[in-house]
Design a protein around this motif. Structure first.
Motif, PDB file in Angstrom:
ATOM      1  N   LYS A 107       0.859  -1.203   0.216  1.00 31.34           N
ATOM      2  CA  LYS A 107       0.022  -0.094   0.073  1.00 31.34           C
ATOM      3  C   LYS A 107       0.871   1.244  -0.035  1.00 31.34           C
ATOM      4  N   PRO A 108       0.579   2.090  -0.795  1.00 30.79           N
ATOM      5  CA  PRO A 108       1.546   3.200  -0.824  1.00 30.79           C
ATOM      6  C   PRO A 108       1.373   4.275   0.254  1.00 30.79           C
ATOM      7  N   ILE A 109       2.211   4.901   0.592  1.00 40.89           N
ATOM      8  CA  ILE A 109       2.205   5.787   1.611  1.00 40.89           C
ATOM      9  C   ILE A 109       2.225   7.266   0.968  1.00 40.89           C
ATOM     10  N   PHE A 110       1.307   7.932   1.341  1.00 43.05           N
ATOM     11  CA  PHE A 110       1.316   9.365   1.110  1.00 43.05           C
ATOM     12  C   PHE A 110       1.654  10.305   2.074  1.00 43.05           C
ATOM     13  N   GLU A 111       1.809  11.721   1.736  1.00 43.54           N
ATOM     14  CA  GLU A 111       2.075  12.534   2.857  1.00 43.54           C
ATOM     15  C   GLU A 111       1.653  14.123   2.202  1.00 43.54           C
ATOM     16  N   LYS A 112       1.008  14.906   3.110  1.00 39.37           N
ATOM     17  CA  LYS A 112       0.334  16.074   2.933  1.00 39.37           C
ATOM     18  C   LYS A 112       1.357  17.204   2.578  1.00 39.37           C
ATOM     19  N   GLN A 113       1.264  18.005   1.456  1.00 39.80           N
ATOM     20  CA  GLN A 113       2.168  19.261   1.270  1.00 39.80           C
ATOM     21  C   GLN A 113       1.066  20.279   1.421  1.00 39.80           C
ATOM     22  N   LYS A 114       1.424  21.336   2.414  1.00 41.36           N
ATOM     23  CA  LYS A 114       0.860  22.360   2.470  1.00 41.36           C
ATOM     24  C   LYS A 114       0.937  23.473   1.488  1.00 41.36           C
ATOM     25  N   LEU A 115       0.070  24.201   0.949  1.00 41.14           N
ATOM     26  CA  LEU A 115       0.071  25.201  -0.009  1.00 41.14           C
ATOM     27  C   LEU A 115      -0.242  26.750   0.548  1.00 41.14           C
ATOM     28  N   SER A 116       0.486  27.467  -0.039  1.00 39.93           N
ATOM     29  CA  SER A 116      -0.036  28.859   0.384  1.00 39.93           C
ATOM     30  C   SER A 116      -1.269  28.994  -0.494  1.00 39.93           C
ATOM     31  N   PHE A 117      -2.086  30.113   0.003  1.00 42.32           N
ATOM     32  CA  PHE A 117      -3.358  30.299  -0.973  1.00 42.32           C
ATOM     33  C   PHE A 117      -2.975  31.266  -1.932  1.00 42.32           C
ATOM     34  N   GLU A 118      -1.793  31.955  -1.818  1.00 50.46           N
ATOM     35  CA  GLU A 118      -1.504  32.720  -3.037  1.00 50.46           C
ATOM     36  C   GLU A 118      -1.014  32.092  -4.172  1.00 50.46           C
ATOM     37  N   ASP A 119      -0.400  30.816  -3.783  1.00 50.34           N
ATOM     38  CA  ASP A 119       0.222  30.096  -4.865  1.00 50.34           C
ATOM     39  C   ASP A 119      -1.112  29.574  -5.638  1.00 50.34           C
ATOM     40  N   VAL A 120      -1.939  29.116  -4.952  1.00 49.15           N
ATOM     41  CA  VAL A 120      -3.395  28.623  -5.182  1.00 49.15           C
ATOM     42  C   VAL A 120      -3.907  29.562  -6.305  1.00 49.15           C
ATOM     43  N   LYS A 121      -4.142  30.688  -5.689  1.00 47.45           N
ATOM     44  CA  LYS A 121      -4.794  31.734  -6.576  1.00 47.45           C
ATOM     45  C   LYS A 121      -4.177  32.014  -7.882  1.00 47.45           C
ATOM     46  N   ASN A 122      -2.813  32.003  -7.793  1.00 45.65           N
ATOM     47  CA  ASN A 122      -1.932  32.128  -9.197  1.00 45.65           C
ATOM     48  C   ASN A 122      -1.917  31.018 -10.290  1.00 45.65           C
TER      49      ASN A 122
END
Length: 333
Positions: free
Chosen positions: A42-57
Motif C-alpha cells: 500500500k503506497p504511503i502518502f504525505e500532505k504538502q501544505k500550499l500557500s493560498f497565494e500560490d493557489v490563486k496564481n
C-alpha cells in the motif's frame, strides 16, 4: 480602475490548503481471501501544505492552445469537448468537468462544491469513480484539485477547492493520433477550418503541478514532529535532515546520487558523496550540500564544484550561481 477580486468573498484564512503526494514508500498489508493470506503493498502518502497565494496564481489557461470559437460551436458546452475530448478522457470525465464548470459562475475559474451533490447529479454510486475522473481531468489540465482542512470545524476535511480551466484546449498531436479513424478525419476537417493553428506535441500538466508544489510545506503529524525532535536532541543530524526533506527534495537527492554513482568509481563515490544531502533553492539560485565531516567538505569544495554544476545542468537544465558545502551540524544555523 482596479480589477475585481473574485476571491474577496472566499475566506482563505479559514482553510489549510494542501495536496496529497506519494512518498515513494510502501507499507505491507496482509489480508485473508478465501482462507489464504494475501500480501499487498500500500503506497504511503504525505500532505504538502500550499500557500493560498500560490493557489490563486494558478492559471490553467496558460497551458496549451485554446479552441477558436464561433456562434456555431456551442450547444450547452463547446462541441469540441463533446466531439473529441470525450473520446480521449471518457464521457464521465467530460461530464464531471461540465458539472464543476457550472459552479464557476460570473467569470470565476474556481469552485468548491459539495462533492456528494456532484456524485448524486452524475448518478455515479462510487466515490472512487469520481476521484478517478478527477485524476483524468487534472492529467489533461482541465482542473487542479486542492484539498482543504477547515480550521473552524476542529480541523475536519472540507470539500476540495478546484481551479477550473475556462477555455477548452485543443488536442495535442499525440492525442489526435489516439482518436478513432472517423474522429481523426473529423478533427482534420476542424483544423482545416481553423486557419493555421499550431498544435502542441503533447499535453502535460506536470510542470504546472510541480511549480505549485515547489513552495509547498510538509504537513507533519504530531508523531512525525516528535520523532524529528528526538533525532535533533540525540544529535543524529543526518537522519534529522533527511526527515525534514520534502518529497521533491527526496526525489532530487535520489537522482543526484544516481548520477554521481555513475560518474565516479565506487571508492570515490562512497567516500565523498554517498552520505551527502542535497537541498536545491531555485528561488535564490543556491545549491546546498551537507556532508559528514570537514575532510569531505574541503575535498568537494576544492575538487568537484564543476561536476556538481554539470550535474544540475544535465539533470534539471539549471545553472545555479552558488554552491555551498556545509557540515550536517550547520543545518540548524
Amino acid at each position: 480602475m482596479n480589477e475585481y477580486d473574485f476571491y474577496q468573498s472566499y475566506n482563505a484564512e479559514r482553510y489549510i490548503h494542501f495536496r496529497t503526494v506519494p512518498t515513494g514508500k510502501y507499507e505491507i498489508i496482509e489480508t485473508k481471501r478465501n482462507g489464504k493470506l494475501i500480501t499487498n503493498r500500500k503506497p504511503i502518502f504525505e500532505k504538502q501544505k500550499l500557500s493560498f497565494e500560490d493557489v490563486k496564481n494558478i492559471n490553467l489557461d496558460n497551458y496549451g492552445q485554446d479552441v477558436r470559437t464561433s456562434s456555431e460551436d456551442f450547444t450547452l458546452v463547446h462541441n469540441y469537448l463533446l466531439d473529441f475530448w470525450s473520446a480521449i478522457m471518457g464521457a464521465d470525465a467530460v461530464l464531471l468537468y461540465i458539472h464543476l464548470k457550472r459552479y464557476c459562475f460570473s467569470g470565476k475559474d474556481f469552485c468548491y462544491p459539495n462533492m456528494k451533490t456532484i456524485q448524486e447529479k452524475m448518478k455515479k454510486g462510487s466515490k472512487s469513480t469520481i476521484n478517478k475522473n478527477m485524476d483524468i481531468l487534472e492529467k489533461y489540465g482541465f482542473i487542479a484539485k486542492i484539498q482543504r482542512i477547515d480550521t473552524e470545524r476542529n480541523n475536519g476535511y472540507a470539500s476540495p477547492f478546484f481551479k477550473v480551466r475556462r477555455y477548452v484546449p485543443l488536442l495535442s498531436q499525440e492525442l489526435i493520433e489516439q482518436l478513432p479513424e472517423t474522429l481523426h478525419k473529423e478533427h482534420d476537417k476542424f483544423l482545416a477550418n481553423a486557419n493555421g493553428v499550431t498544435l502542441d506535441e503533447t499535453i502535460d500538466n506536470e510542470d504546472l503541478i510541480n511549480d505549485l508544489m515547489r513552495s509547498s510545506k510538509l504537513m507533519k503529524s504530531k508523531s512525525q514532529s516528535s520523532k524529528e525532535e528526538v533525532l535533533k536532541r540525540q544529535g543524529r543530524m543526518k537522519e534529522y535532515i533527511l526527515a525534514k526533506l520534502s518529497t521533491q527534495e527526496q526525489k532530487y537527492r535520489y537522482m543526484f546520487l544516481q548520477y554521481l554513482e555513475k560518474k565516479f568509481s565506487k571508492p570515490s563515490y562512497e567516500t565523498w558523496f554517498r552520505d551527502s544531502i542535497f537541498i536545491l533553492d531555485q528561488e535564490h539560485q543556491l545549491f546546498k550540500i551537507y556532508v559528514a565531516n570537514s575532510f569531505a567538505l574541503e575535498w568537494i569544495n576544492n575538487q568537484y564544484k564543476d561536476v556538481l554544476q554539470q550535474m544540475l545542468k544535465e539533470i534539471l537544465d539549471l545553472e545555479i550561481k552558488t554552491i555551498e558545502i556545509s557540515l550536517y551540524e550547520d543545518y540548524l544555523n
